[in-house]
Design an enzyme around this catalytic site. Structure first.
Site, mmCIF file in Angstrom:
data_model
loop_
_atom_site.group_PDB
_atom_site.id
_atom_site.type_symbol
_atom_site.label_atom_id
_atom_site.label_comp_id
_atom_site.label_asym_id
_atom_site.label_seq_id
_atom_site.Cartn_x
_atom_site.Cartn_y
_atom_site.Cartn_z
ATOM 1 N N CYS A 10 -6.671 -2.749 -24.666
ATOM 2 C CA CYS A 10 -6.169 -2.174 -23.410
ATOM 3 C C CYS A 10 -4.868 -2.896 -23.054
ATOM 4 C CB CYS A 10 -7.221 -2.256 -22.308
ATOM 5 S SG CYS A 10 -7.682 -3.937 -21.820
ATOM 6 N N ASN A 13 -6.439 -6.942 -21.423
ATOM 7 C CA ASN A 13 -7.599 -7.557 -22.090
ATOM 8 C C ASN A 13 -8.472 -8.352 -21.118
ATOM 9 O OD1 ASN A 13 -8.211 -9.899 -24.879
ATOM 10 N ND2 ASN A 13 -9.367 -8.105 -24.298
ATOM 11 N N CYS A 15 -10.086 -6.279 -18.322
ATOM 12 C CA CYS A 15 -10.962 -5.294 -17.655
ATOM 13 C C CYS A 15 -11.642 -4.353 -18.658
ATOM 14 C CB CYS A 15 -10.174 -4.471 -16.635
ATOM 15 S SG CYS A 15 -9.475 -5.456 -15.287
ATOM 16 N N ARG A 16 -10.875 -3.416 -19.208
ATOM 17 C CA ARG A 16 -11.495 -2.357 -20.009
ATOM 18 C C ARG A 16 -11.909 -2.783 -21.406
ATOM 19 N NH1 ARG A 16 -6.629 1.610 -19.340
ATOM 20 N NH2 ARG A 16 -5.646 -0.450 -19.322
ATOM 21 N N SER A 17 -10.996 -3.430 -22.152
ATOM 22 C CA SER A 17 -11.343 -3.733 -23.551
ATOM 23 C C SER A 17 -12.439 -4.796 -23.693
ATOM 24 C CB SER A 17 -10.105 -4.076 -24.394
ATOM 25 O OG SER A 17 -9.443 -5.219 -23.929
ATOM 26 N N ASP A 125 -7.698 2.899 -15.794
ATOM 27 C CA ASP A 125 -7.530 1.471 -15.525
ATOM 28 C C ASP A 125 -8.146 1.123 -14.168
ATOM 29 O OD1 ASP A 125 -6.684 -1.086 -15.120
ATOM 30 O OD2 ASP A 125 -4.579 -0.703 -15.603
HETATM 31 P P1 4NP Z 1 -7.021 -3.865 -18.434
HETATM 32 O O1 4NP Z 1 -6.628 -3.876 -16.889
HETATM 33 O O2 4NP Z 1 -5.808 -3.357 -19.186
HETATM 34 O O3 4NP Z 1 -8.159 -2.919 -18.485
HETATM 35 O O4 4NP Z 1 -7.388 -5.278 -18.804
HETATM 36 C C1 4NP Z 1 -5.455 -4.463 -16.399
HETATM 37 C C2 4NP Z 1 -5.413 -5.820 -16.241
HETATM 38 C C3 4NP Z 1 -4.272 -6.402 -15.728
HETATM 39 C C4 4NP Z 1 -3.179 -5.616 -15.384
HETATM 40 C C5 4NP Z 1 -3.250 -4.256 -15.556
HETATM 41 C C6 4NP Z 1 -4.383 -3.681 -16.078
HETATM 42 N N1 4NP Z 1 -2.034 -6.214 -14.835
HETATM 43 O O5 4NP Z 1 -1.105 -5.484 -14.473
HETATM 44 O O6 4NP Z 1 -1.970 -7.440 -14.733
#
Ligand code: 4NP
Length: 154
Positions: A10, A13, A15-17, A125
């Site tokens: 993602c 790294n 939240c989703r992945s 997201d």
């Molecule tokens: P992820 O979520 O891609 O599912 O881990 C996010 C985590 C952090 C950010 C965006 C999405 N960020 O902008 O810091």
């Protein structure tokens, strides 16, 4: 087939992945499939950090402790270390194609391509929303994990 090695990617790294990795590990264990699994982000902002507390809480609701996971950035070498690389959304897929070496042998696709009727969709997201977003993430990644393992077992 040699043991599959699956990478979930993602943006951050955190939240989703990590949830996709956790759901896949749990399902692989349940069916007795030997597989290597990891996750990574296309971005480097959270490298070395544990998953977002909301992602940790969602995993714990399903009996899985992901507090020991640490974020890392996806890299070109991942294309030779993993047999399958799954992007959580379309932007992640585009970013992965940018770092993919020419002629790589990894299977690169969107994670929800695994799920009947969801091909081409991204996992939303949940970072900027509330905890209900993480429950939706879990529903998506666990459906994908079940479908992926069914395909790997064939
Ligand atoms: P992820 O979520 O891609 O599912 O881990 C996010 C985590 C952090 C950010 C965006 C999405 N960020 O902008 O810091």
């Amino acid at each position: 087939m040699s043991e599959p090695a699956i990478l979930f990617v993602c943006l951050g790294n955190i939240c989703r992945s990590p949830l996709a990795e956790a759901a896949f590990r749990a399902e692989a264990e349940r069916v007795g499939l030997n597989a290597h699994a990891d996750s990574a982000g296309t971005g480097d902002w959270h490298v070395g950090r544990p998953p977002d507390p909301r992602a940790q809480a969602e995993a714990l609701r399903h009996g899985i402790d992901i507090s020991g996971y640490r974020a890392r950035q996806a890299q070109t070498a991942d294309f030779s270390r993993f047999t399958h690389i799954f992007a959580l959304d379309g932007q992640n897929l585009r970013d992965l194609r940018h770092i993919a070496p020419a002629g790589h042998g990894a299977h690169l696709a969107l994670l929800l391509d695994m799920v009947a009727g969801r091909a081409g969709e991204g996992v939303k997201d949940p970072y900027y929303g509330g905890p209900e977003g993480f429950a939706e993430t879990w529903a998506d990644v666990s459906a994908a994990a079940r479908a992926l393992i069914e395909r790997l077992g064939r």
